[in-house]
Design a protein around this motif. Sequence first.
Motif, PDB file in Angstrom:
ATOM      1  N   VAL A   8       0.868  -1.170   0.000  1.00  0.00           N
ATOM      2  CA  VAL A   8       0.000   0.000   0.000  1.00  0.00           C
ATOM      3  C   VAL A   8       0.908   1.225   0.000  1.00  0.00           C
ATOM      4  N   TYR A   9       0.599   2.190  -0.847  1.00  0.00           N
ATOM      5  CA  TYR A   9       1.382   3.421  -0.906  1.00  0.00           C
ATOM      6  C   TYR A   9       0.476   4.613  -0.616  1.00  0.00           C
ATOM      7  N   ASP A  10       1.045   5.622   0.044  1.00  0.00           N
ATOM      8  CA  ASP A  10       0.299   6.818   0.433  1.00  0.00           C
ATOM      9  C   ASP A  10      -0.249   7.561  -0.786  1.00  0.00           C
ATOM     10  N   GLN A  11       0.425   7.502  -1.905  1.00  0.00           N
ATOM     11  CA  GLN A  11      -0.028   8.210  -3.102  1.00  0.00           C
ATOM     12  C   GLN A  11      -1.308   7.628  -3.685  1.00  0.00           C
ATOM     13  N   PHE A  12      -1.696   6.416  -3.261  1.00  0.00           N
ATOM     14  CA  PHE A  12      -2.920   5.792  -3.747  1.00  0.00           C
ATOM     15  C   PHE A  12      -4.044   5.875  -2.722  1.00  0.00           C
ATOM     16  N   LYS A  13      -3.970   6.852  -1.814  1.00  0.00           N
ATOM     17  CA  LYS A  13      -5.037   7.053  -0.843  1.00  0.00           C
ATOM     18  C   LYS A  13      -6.215   7.726  -1.543  1.00  0.00           C
ATOM     19  N   MET A  14      -7.389   7.158  -1.354  1.00  0.00           N
ATOM     20  CA  MET A  14      -8.599   7.681  -1.989  1.00  0.00           C
ATOM     21  C   MET A  14      -9.195   8.796  -1.124  1.00  0.00           C
ATOM     22  N   ASP A  15     -10.139   9.527  -1.681  1.00  0.00           N
ATOM     23  CA  ASP A  15     -10.777  10.628  -0.963  1.00  0.00           C
ATOM     24  C   ASP A  15     -11.558  10.165   0.262  1.00  0.00           C
ATOM     25  N   ASP A  16     -12.043   8.927   0.243  1.00  0.00           N
ATOM     26  CA  ASP A  16     -12.802   8.412   1.382  1.00  0.00           C
ATOM     27  C   ASP A  16     -11.910   7.820   2.474  1.00  0.00           C
ATOM     28  N   GLY A  17     -10.583   7.914   2.316  1.00  0.00           N
ATOM     29  CA  GLY A  17      -9.655   7.448   3.342  1.00  0.00           C
ATOM     30  C   GLY A  17      -9.169   6.022   3.169  1.00  0.00           C
ATOM     31  N   THR A  18      -9.612   5.337   2.129  1.00  0.00           N
ATOM     32  CA  THR A  18      -9.156   3.975   1.890  1.00  0.00           C
ATOM     33  C   THR A  18      -7.893   3.982   1.035  1.00  0.00           C
ATOM     34  N   TYR A  19      -7.160   2.888   1.105  1.00  0.00           N
ATOM     35  CA  TYR A  19      -5.924   2.741   0.341  1.00  0.00           C
ATOM     36  C   TYR A  19      -6.065   1.574  -0.625  1.00  0.00           C
ATOM     37  N   HIS A  20      -5.571   1.746  -1.834  1.00  0.00           N
ATOM     38  CA  HIS A  20      -5.625   0.720  -2.867  1.00  0.00           C
ATOM     39  C   HIS A  20      -4.486  -0.272  -2.639  1.00  0.00           C
ATOM     40  N   VAL A  21      -4.806  -1.564  -2.588  1.00  0.00           N
ATOM     41  CA  VAL A  21      -3.811  -2.610  -2.386  1.00  0.00           C
ATOM     42  C   VAL A  21      -3.292  -3.064  -3.753  1.00  0.00           C
ATOM     43  N   GLN A  22      -1.980  -3.143  -3.883  1.00  0.00           N
ATOM     44  CA  GLN A  22      -1.347  -3.633  -5.099  1.00  0.00           C
ATOM     45  C   GLN A  22      -0.446  -4.802  -4.750  1.00  0.00           C
ATOM     46  N   ILE A  23      -0.177  -5.640  -5.733  1.00  0.00           N
ATOM     47  CA  ILE A  23       0.739  -6.756  -5.563  1.00  0.00           C
ATOM     48  C   ILE A  23       2.044  -6.380  -6.246  1.00  0.00           C
ATOM     49  N   LYS A  24       3.138  -6.386  -5.469  1.00  0.00           N
ATOM     50  CA  LYS A  24       4.447  -6.055  -6.025  1.00  0.00           C
ATOM     51  C   LYS A  24       5.200  -7.348  -6.305  1.00  0.00           C
ATOM     52  N   VAL A  25       5.633  -7.517  -7.554  1.00  0.00           N
ATOM     53  CA  VAL A  25       6.409  -8.684  -7.970  1.00  0.00           C
ATOM     54  C   VAL A  25       7.793  -8.189  -8.354  1.00  0.00           C
ATOM     55  N   PHE A  26       8.819  -8.752  -7.711  1.00  0.00           N
ATOM     56  CA  PHE A  26      10.201  -8.367  -7.980  1.00  0.00           C
ATOM     57  C   PHE A  26      10.943  -9.606  -8.449  1.00  0.00           C
ATOM     58  N   HIS A  27      11.454  -9.549  -9.706  1.00  0.00           N
ATOM     59  CA  HIS A  27      12.137 -10.702 -10.288  1.00  0.00           C
ATOM     60  C   HIS A  27      13.219 -10.218 -11.236  1.00  0.00           C
ATOM     61  N   LYS A  28      14.429 -10.731 -11.042  1.00  0.00           N
ATOM     62  CA  LYS A  28      15.576 -10.398 -11.899  1.00  0.00           C
ATOM     63  C   LYS A  28      15.768  -8.885 -12.034  1.00  0.00           C
ATOM     64  N   ASP A  29      15.800  -8.200 -10.901  1.00  0.00           N
ATOM     65  CA  ASP A  29      16.002  -6.751 -10.830  1.00  0.00           C
ATOM     66  C   ASP A  29      14.929  -5.938 -11.536  1.00  0.00           C
ATOM     67  N   VAL A  30      13.758  -6.507 -11.742  1.00  0.00           N
ATOM     68  CA  VAL A  30      12.641  -5.799 -12.354  1.00  0.00           C
ATOM     69  C   VAL A  30      11.470  -5.825 -11.376  1.00  0.00           C
ATOM     70  N   ARG A  31      10.894  -4.653 -11.115  1.00  0.00           N
ATOM     71  CA  ARG A  31       9.763  -4.527 -10.203  1.00  0.00           C
ATOM     72  C   ARG A  31       8.511  -4.208 -11.015  1.00  0.00           C
ATOM     73  N   ARG A  32       7.455  -4.959 -10.793  1.00  0.00           N
ATOM     74  CA  ARG A  32       6.173  -4.748 -11.467  1.00  0.00           C
ATOM     75  C   ARG A  32       5.061  -4.745 -10.425  1.00  0.00           C
ATOM     76  N   PHE A  33       3.997  -4.026 -10.737  1.00  0.00           N
ATOM     77  CA  PHE A  33       2.850  -3.945  -9.836  1.00  0.00           C
ATOM     78  C   PHE A  33       1.624  -4.508 -10.529  1.00  0.00           C
ATOM     79  N   ILE A  34       0.859  -5.292  -9.789  1.00  0.00           N
ATOM     80  CA  ILE A  34      -0.391  -5.862 -10.279  1.00  0.00           C
ATOM     81  C   ILE A  34      -1.525  -5.170  -9.530  1.00  0.00           C
TER      82      ILE A  34
END
Length: 68
Positions: A8-34
């Motif tokens: 969860v990152y602060d930049q994805f905080k919604m106006d209603d106070g909730t936070y968007h959950v993302q899945i972070k995948v790190f493989h072979k020095d590459v970071r991706r978000f789902i």
Amino acid sequence: MATVNAVVYDQFKMDDGTYHVQIKVFHKDVRRFIETKHYVIARQLDENLKIKDKHILKPWTKPCLISV
């Protein structure tokens, strides 16, 4: 071997106070978000925005195989 975390990152905080959950995948020095459809509220997070609610983390604690 890939590393998978629910994040969860602060930049994805919604106006209603909730936070968007993302899945972070790190493989072979590459970071991706789902993107997910999941949101958490502030009381489900600690002061460092780490998810502390065990019901949210439960599916991610089981080992899984990811083909890359």
